[in-house]
Design an enzyme around this catalytic site. Structure first.
Site, PDB file in Angstrom:
ATOM      1  N   LYS A 113     -29.781  63.454  17.706  1.00  8.83           N
ATOM      2  CA  LYS A 113     -29.269  62.884  16.455  1.00  8.83           C
ATOM      3  C   LYS A 113     -28.133  61.906  16.698  1.00  8.83           C
ATOM      4  O   LYS A 113     -28.033  60.884  16.022  1.00  8.83           O
ATOM      5  CB  LYS A 113     -28.802  63.991  15.505  1.00  8.83           C
ATOM      6  CG  LYS A 113     -29.952  64.707  14.842  1.00  8.83           C
ATOM      7  CD  LYS A 113     -29.512  65.425  13.583  1.00  8.83           C
ATOM      8  CE  LYS A 113     -30.698  66.033  12.867  1.00  8.83           C
ATOM      9  NZ  LYS A 113     -30.337  66.896  11.771  1.00  8.83           N
ATOM     10  N   LYS A 196     -41.366  64.875  16.249  1.00  9.35           N
ATOM     11  CA  LYS A 196     -41.743  65.815  15.177  1.00  9.35           C
ATOM     12  C   LYS A 196     -41.774  65.087  13.828  1.00  9.35           C
ATOM     13  O   LYS A 196     -41.078  64.069  13.646  1.00  9.35           O
ATOM     14  CB  LYS A 196     -40.787  67.011  15.132  1.00  9.35           C
ATOM     15  CG  LYS A 196     -39.389  66.684  14.742  1.00  9.35           C
ATOM     16  CD  LYS A 196     -38.550  67.944  14.516  1.00  9.35           C
ATOM     17  CE  LYS A 196     -37.181  67.476  14.018  1.00  9.35           C
ATOM     18  NZ  LYS A 196     -36.270  68.465  13.587  1.00  9.35           N
ATOM     19  N   LYS A 199     -37.768  64.213   8.045  1.00  8.49           N
ATOM     20  CA  LYS A 199     -37.351  63.520   6.827  1.00  8.49           C
ATOM     21  C   LYS A 199     -36.705  62.188   7.151  1.00  8.49           C
ATOM     22  O   LYS A 199     -36.660  61.291   6.328  1.00  8.49           O
ATOM     23  CB  LYS A 199     -36.315  64.360   6.076  1.00  8.49           C
ATOM     24  CG  LYS A 199     -36.816  65.667   5.527  1.00  8.49           C
ATOM     25  CD  LYS A 199     -35.642  66.506   5.021  1.00  8.49           C
ATOM     26  CE  LYS A 199     -36.026  67.966   4.910  1.00  8.49           C
ATOM     27  NZ  LYS A 199     -34.892  68.875   4.999  1.00  8.49           N
TER      28      LYS A 199
HETATM   29  P1  TYM Z   1     -34.373  71.457   8.489  1.00  2.28           P
HETATM   30  O1  TYM Z   1     -33.815  71.231   7.132  1.00  2.28           O
HETATM   31  O2  TYM Z   1     -34.438  70.308   9.425  1.00  2.28           O
HETATM   32  O3  TYM Z   1     -35.833  72.041   8.386  1.00  2.28           O
HETATM   33  C1  TYM Z   1     -36.111  73.190   7.596  1.00  2.28           C
HETATM   34  C2  TYM Z   1     -37.104  74.079   8.314  1.00  2.28           C
HETATM   35  O4  TYM Z   1     -38.307  73.355   8.574  1.00  2.28           O
HETATM   36  C3  TYM Z   1     -38.627  73.422   9.963  1.00  2.28           C
HETATM   37  N1  TYM Z   1     -39.223  72.151  10.369  1.00  2.28           N
HETATM   38  C4  TYM Z   1     -40.401  72.025  10.986  1.00  2.28           C
HETATM   39  N2  TYM Z   1     -41.286  72.957  11.388  1.00  2.28           N
HETATM   40  C5  TYM Z   1     -42.428  72.497  11.995  1.00  2.28           C
HETATM   41  N3  TYM Z   1     -42.684  71.172  12.201  1.00  2.28           N
HETATM   42  C6  TYM Z   1     -41.800  70.227  11.814  1.00  2.28           C
HETATM   43  N4  TYM Z   1     -42.065  68.946  12.005  1.00  2.28           N
HETATM   44  C7  TYM Z   1     -40.597  70.641  11.172  1.00  2.28           C
HETATM   45  N5  TYM Z   1     -39.531  69.977  10.657  1.00  2.28           N
HETATM   46  C8  TYM Z   1     -38.703  70.911  10.176  1.00  2.28           C
HETATM   47  C9  TYM Z   1     -37.277  73.636  10.665  1.00  2.28           C
HETATM   48  O5  TYM Z   1     -37.443  74.207  11.934  1.00  2.28           O
HETATM   49  C10 TYM Z   1     -36.580  74.558   9.694  1.00  2.28           C
HETATM   50  O6  TYM Z   1     -36.971  75.882   9.908  1.00  2.28           O
HETATM   51  N6  TYM Z   1     -30.712  73.699  11.034  1.00  2.28           N
HETATM   52  C11 TYM Z   1     -31.773  73.925  10.091  1.00  2.28           C
HETATM   53  C12 TYM Z   1     -31.297  74.484   8.760  1.00  2.28           C
HETATM   54  C13 TYM Z   1     -30.448  75.722   8.873  1.00  2.28           C
HETATM   55  C14 TYM Z   1     -30.917  77.020   9.182  1.00  2.28           C
HETATM   56  C15 TYM Z   1     -29.761  77.851   9.113  1.00  2.28           C
HETATM   57  C16 TYM Z   1     -32.169  77.551   9.507  1.00  2.28           C
HETATM   58  C17 TYM Z   1     -29.120  75.790   8.640  1.00  2.28           C
HETATM   59  N7  TYM Z   1     -28.700  77.083   8.790  1.00  2.28           N
HETATM   60  C18 TYM Z   1     -29.852  79.203   9.377  1.00  2.28           C
HETATM   61  C19 TYM Z   1     -32.249  78.916   9.758  1.00  2.28           C
HETATM   62  C20 TYM Z   1     -31.087  79.729   9.700  1.00  2.28           C
HETATM   63  C21 TYM Z   1     -32.437  72.579   9.791  1.00  2.28           C
HETATM   64  O7  TYM Z   1     -31.857  71.544   9.963  1.00  2.28           O
HETATM   65  O8  TYM Z   1     -33.624  72.675   9.198  1.00  2.28           O
END
Ligand code: TYM
Length: 334
Positions: A113, A196, A199
């Site tokens: 990032k 991947k 967004k």
């Molecule tokens: P975020 O907002 O990027 O994504 C949310 C969830 O979607 C999953 N994900 C994917 N899974 C499969 N293929 C993809 N292309 C893909 N893109 C996103 C992510 O793995 C996630 O599970 N850091 C985390 C948010 C977070 C969190 C937490 C998660 C903050 N605190 C505590 C679990 C526990 C994030 O940025 O997710």
């Protein structure tokens, strides 16, 4: 027996996409049947890169609508936004003092990032995984459903919990386990199967949003990068054909048919034929979610009440942990 506790979060940085759904949300929904679940719209994580306040506000509601439209039920799960429960930020500071800089230096997501502009990245972006550890440990979560891209952050969470326990109290924090959907651990971009689905990708054709119309889905799948061969006849071919592998993963995960059976089903057929079947199956998943999102999004007072109720329940649990941690740290004067 006490139900296992599940925690997970999603950033409100734009519309939810198929990767979020297949990698995470699908598991969120099925886990709420048997576990005690907290699902959080992680707005404090979102501001690690600049967010326009008006857009952030509407994205928090949009993500909440996406949760509900995908099948989360506020009578079964606690649904809330992170900034409304102060315990997340409080515990994050304490864990910042437990986590080692060397551990954070290994985090690949920060490297991806921040890129070449590392010195200009926010300190929050660097400390992001510690806030994530705080989210999980605040509620003593046993299980954390996430996509494969968050696995390293979960390992860090376990390291932080272990060090806290060693430093202050051997049994205090549980070491949480990730739940990763083995059929769709990481959905890749439709334009470049080395990245991947995300967004933040500049190309809107790289992702299918849960709010896309049927026409948009059709166009995106038609334009999805593929190759000029026929559909594979065995899984051995997939490692050499990452784009087709990704499309087969999507088909398999939505239809709940294992990948080998999908390969048999389309063996040696034209890719265009497969793509047209894939369109149908993606539309059958997204169409009802998208219309639910539109309906739920229009009821702002319902969304606000859902988040407020969730925050009240989460605060009660979080307060208990913060009080106990304050005691362990030597802050509370008895
Ligand atoms: P975020 O907002 O990027 O994504 C949310 C969830 O979607 C999953 N994900 C994917 N899974 C499969 N293929 C993809 N292309 C893909 N893109 C996103 C992510 O793995 C996630 O599970 N850091 C985390 C948010 C977070 C969190 C937490 C998660 C903050 N605190 C505590 C679990 C526990 C994030 O940025 O997710």
């Amino acid at each position: 027996m006490k139900k296992e506790l599940v925690f997970s979060g999603v950033q409100p940085t734009g519309n939810l996409h198929l990767g979020n759904y297949l990698g995470a949300l699908k598991n969120f929904v099925s886990l709420q049947k048997s576990k005690s679940c907290l699902y959080c719209v992680v707005d404090l994580h979102a501001i690690t890169t600049f967010q326009n306040p008006k857009e952030l506000n509407s994205n928090i509601l949009e993500t909440t609508a996406g949760f509900l439209a995908s099948g989360l039920d506020s009578n079964k799960s606690i649904i809330f936004n992170q900034s409304s429960v102060s315990g997340h930020a409080e515990l994050a500071w304490i864990l910042n003092c437990v986590c080692r800089v060397g551990w954070l230096n290994r985090m690949t997501q920060f490297k991806d990032k921040a890129g070449k502009n590392r010195d200009n990245a926010s300190l929050g972006l660097y400390a992001y995984p510690v806030l994530m550890a705080a989210d999980i440990l605040l509620y003593h979560a046993d299980k954390v459903p996430v996509g494969d891209d968050q696995k390293q952050h979960l390992e860090l969470t376990r390291d932080i919990a272990h060090k806290f326990n060693t430093d202050y109290n051997h049994e205090y924090f549980k070491l949480p386990d990730p739940i990763i959907n083995k059929d769709a651990p990481r959905i890749m971009s439709l334009r470049d199967a080395n990245n991947k689905m995300s967004k933040s990708d500049v190309s809107k054709y790289s992702r299918i949003l849960l709010t896309d119309s049927n026409d948009e889905i059709s166009t995106k799948i038609s334009k999805a990068k593929s190759d000029s061969l026929k559909m594979p006849s065995s899984s051995d071919e997939l490692s050499e054909r990452p784009e087709i592998n990704n499309l087969i993963t999507i088909y398999s995960s939505i239809s709940n048919i294992d990948k080998d059976s999908v390969i048999n089903l389309f063996c040696d057929k034209e890719i265009s034929f497969f793509k047209s079947e894939l369109k149908d199956i993606v539309i059958s998943l997204v169409e009802p979610i998208s219309s639910n999102i539109n309906e739920i999004k229009s009821d702002i007072s319902f969304l606000k009440t859902t988040l407020e109720d969730g925050a009240m329940q989460a605060t009660e649990r979080a307060r208990k942990t913060i009080d106990e941690v304050n005691k362990l740290m030597g802050f509370s004067i008895d």
